[in-house]
Design an enzyme around this catalytic site. Structure first.
Site, PDB file in Angstrom:
ATOM      1  CG  ASN A 225      -3.229  -7.265   8.035  1.00  0.00           C
ATOM      2  OD1 ASN A 225      -3.404  -6.644   9.129  1.00  0.00           O
ATOM      3  ND2 ASN A 225      -4.273  -7.228   7.216  1.00  0.00           N
ATOM      4  CD  GLU A 226      -7.334  -6.953   8.559  1.00  0.00           C
ATOM      5  OE1 GLU A 226      -7.668  -7.146   7.548  1.00  0.00           O
ATOM      6  OE2 GLU A 226      -7.563  -5.903   9.345  1.00  0.00           O
TER       7      GLU A 226
ATOM      8  CG  HIS B 112      -0.807  -6.061   5.440  1.00  0.00           C
ATOM      9  ND1 HIS B 112      -0.801  -5.274   6.563  1.00  0.00           N
ATOM     10  CD2 HIS B 112      -2.139  -5.713   4.728  1.00  0.00           C
ATOM     11  CE1 HIS B 112      -1.838  -4.661   6.589  1.00  0.00           C
ATOM     12  NE2 HIS B 112      -2.735  -4.945   5.680  1.00  0.00           N
TER      13      HIS B 112
ATOM     14  CD  GLN C 178      -2.855  -1.149   2.288  1.00  0.00           C
ATOM     15  OE1 GLN C 178      -2.676  -1.850   3.392  1.00  0.00           O
ATOM     16  NE2 GLN C 178      -3.835  -0.399   2.216  1.00  0.00           N
TER      17      GLN C 178
HETATM   18  C1  BGC Z   1      -6.323  -3.842   6.301  1.00  0.00           C
HETATM   19  C2  BGC Z   1      -5.825  -2.525   5.571  1.00  0.00           C
HETATM   20  C3  BGC Z   1      -6.777  -1.832   4.984  1.00  0.00           C
HETATM   21  C4  BGC Z   1      -7.597  -1.274   6.086  1.00  0.00           C
HETATM   22  C5  BGC Z   1      -8.612  -0.276   5.636  1.00  0.00           C
HETATM   23  C6  BGC Z   1      -7.593  -3.467   6.978  1.00  0.00           C
HETATM   24  O1  BGC Z   1      -8.503  -4.362   7.097  1.00  0.00           O
HETATM   25  O2  BGC Z   1      -5.385  -4.443   6.984  1.00  0.00           O
HETATM   26  O3  BGC Z   1      -4.670  -2.959   4.726  1.00  0.00           O
HETATM   27  O4  BGC Z   1      -6.020  -0.628   4.308  1.00  0.00           O
HETATM   28  O5  BGC Z   1      -8.199  -2.203   6.621  1.00  0.00           O
HETATM   29  O6  BGC Z   1      -9.681  -0.908   4.711  1.00  0.00           O
END
Ligand code: BGC
Length: 472
Positions: free
Chosen positions: A186-187, A142, A48
């Site tokens: 991440n997530e 990520h 990003q």
């Molecule tokens: C993510 C980010 C994303 C942000 C805003 C999160 O779920 O980890 O990468 O930019 O949300 O949508």
């Protein structure tokens, strides 16, 4: 409504007029100084912000025209050339921590071939952060990985956890002296849901709920392997993952079918990875598909929480591919900017409390690793920050072990399937000119970080009058 509320920071206590805080803002109660060493950070992600990433599956997704806005990440925030410009801004604001991710496709551009220059650049970035008094936290995955890994089936392919583990060892051996806090993934739940149920992230599959569950299991195994590898190399390291937590609310609380489907969505999205860490297994009947995952139980030193929104959920018999769940944002709730096709979500500060109280059951320290709102005009971001910080204060006062808050994000960046349409930065960016402008919310957040508290003066100075919470 013109009611007066009290705000307190250290010994200061003054009346705060609620006109600016709106009727829907939670009541402003007495606040206090945050614990010594509390991390006031910002979060970012390699793809990003870096620019020039053309060897991962997201670059291919962009080239295939899959970004809703039609945008490409391009130079992004140009961090590969000049992350230091944003580190300077972070330092000026008074931020003391920054989460960034390393891009696997730069470090291992071909399977088993490592790029020493890429690692050197990451060392430079981490050193630059330390020089500015900013503690780095490094995320190892990520959402992006090399094309060669995607072509092997990514985390559903054979040997994936070993391949990821090898990459993790390489990174930790090279950067471990500059970083103590590691986020493996991440997530996992967002990657699985958007990649395999909603089709908005690569590989763009829809309705493949069982595959999404299989992916969550695979990510939990890879996380555990990485957790062990990091501790072997760096016994004192603190290792966790970033868990996206959404508050799901039955659209009609009196309707049994809405409550049932809300529970199902919650179980799959919020609970699955948490249960693997907590119990080493999923609940029945999902446990039938997950095999033996006892190795995952307890594999973390902290829980990272990414918390943004609340969604309403209604039963809808027509959408079997989404488990009959119609997930939506009612128009009357506080919201930031609208996405290309859909609302982003309700801006819901109280989600922090729900998320913290749930993950506290795991018994590990908690870092809020993401929280924010898309808001190009900085219309409601100050409101969100004030309310979230107060929520954190109350949770800490009540004994919750929260060690830091990382706002998403420092500078507007490339927002995945929305491209440049959604702006989350404390600092506005014009991606063409690379010009940066600190938003009012950036000044407010900086004041909070420097003071390690929220005071009425800050609110008076940075909180815009007549804040509006709903879009026109
Ligand atoms: C993510 C980010 C994303 C942000 C805003 C999160 O779920 O980890 O990468 O930019 O949300 O949508």
């Amino acid at each position: 409504m013109d009611e007066a509320h009290d705000l307190e920071c250290g010994n200061v206590k003054v009346k705060q007029n609620s006109r600016n805080l709106t009727d829907v803002a939670p009541r402003v109660t007495a606040g206090s100084r945050f614990p010594e060493g509390f991390l006031w950070g910002v979060s970012t992600a390699a793809h990003q912000v870096e620019g020039g990433n053309d060897n991962n599956q997201w670059a291919a997704w962009e080239q295939a025209g899959r970004i809703k806005s039609g945008d490409r990440s391009g130079k992004a925030c140009d961090w590969w050339n000049n992350a230091e410009r944003d580190f300077d801004l972070a330092q000026e604001m008074g931020i003391n921590a920054l989460r960034l991710s390393v891009e696997w496709s730069r470090i291992e551009p071909r399977e088993g071939r490592y790029d020493a220059l890429a690692v050197r650049r990451y060392r430079q970035m981490l050193e630059a952060l330390h020089q500015r008094g900013i503690q780095p936290m490094v995320c190892l995955h990520h959402f992006t990985h090399p094309l060669w890994f995607e072509q092997r089936g990514a985390f559903l392919g054979g040997g994936a956890a070993d391949l990821f583990g090898r990459f993790v060892r390489h990174v930790v051996s090279a950067l471990g002296d500059l970083c103590q806090h590691w986020v493996t993934f991440n997530e996992p739940n967002v990657y699985a849901t958007l990649g395999y149920v909603l089709g908005e992230f690569p590989p763009g599959r829809r309705g493949q709920i069982l595959t999404a569950v299989a992916l969550v299991n695979a990510l939990a195994r890879a996380h555990t392997q990485a957790y062990r590898a990091i501790h072997e190399l760096q016994p004192q390291a603190q290792v966790g993952w970033a868990h996206n937590f959404v508050v799901f609310q039955p659209a009609r609380p009196g309707a049994r079918r809405d409550r049932w489907v809300t529970g199902l969505v919650n179980e799959l999205f919020n609970e699955s990875f948490l249960r693997l860490i907590e119990l080493g297994k999923l609940v029945f009947p999902l446990s039938l598909a997950s095999g033996d995952l006892t190795e995952v139980k307890g594999a973390c030193d902290f829980v990272g929480l990414n918390v943004y929104s609340r969604f309403h959920v209604a039963f809808d018999a027509r959408i079997a591919s989404q488990m009959f769940a119609r997930v939506f944002v009612p128009p009357h709730v506080p919201q930031g900017d609208h996405g290309v096709e859909q609302p982003y979500g309700e801006a819901y500060p109280a989600a922090i409390r729900v998320a913290v109280e749930r993950v506290a059951r795991i018994g590990k320290p908690i870092y809020v690793l993401e929280n924010g709102v898309p808001d190009a005009d900085d219309r409601i971001r100050p409101w969100l920050i004030v309310n979230v910080v107060q929520e954190l204060d109350r949770l800490i006062q009540a004994g919750q072990d929260i060690r830091g808050y990382f706002h998403w994000t420092l500078t507007d960046n490339f927002e995945w399937s929305e491209g440049w349409k959604l702006r989350f930065g404390l600092v506005a960016l014009d991606p063409k000119t690379q010009q940066r402008t600190v938003r009012n919310s950036g000044r407010l957040y900086g004041a909070i970080a420097r003071g390690n508290c929220i005071s009425p003066e800050m609110v008076n100075q940075y909180f815009p009058a007549g804040i509006e919470l709903t879009p026109d």
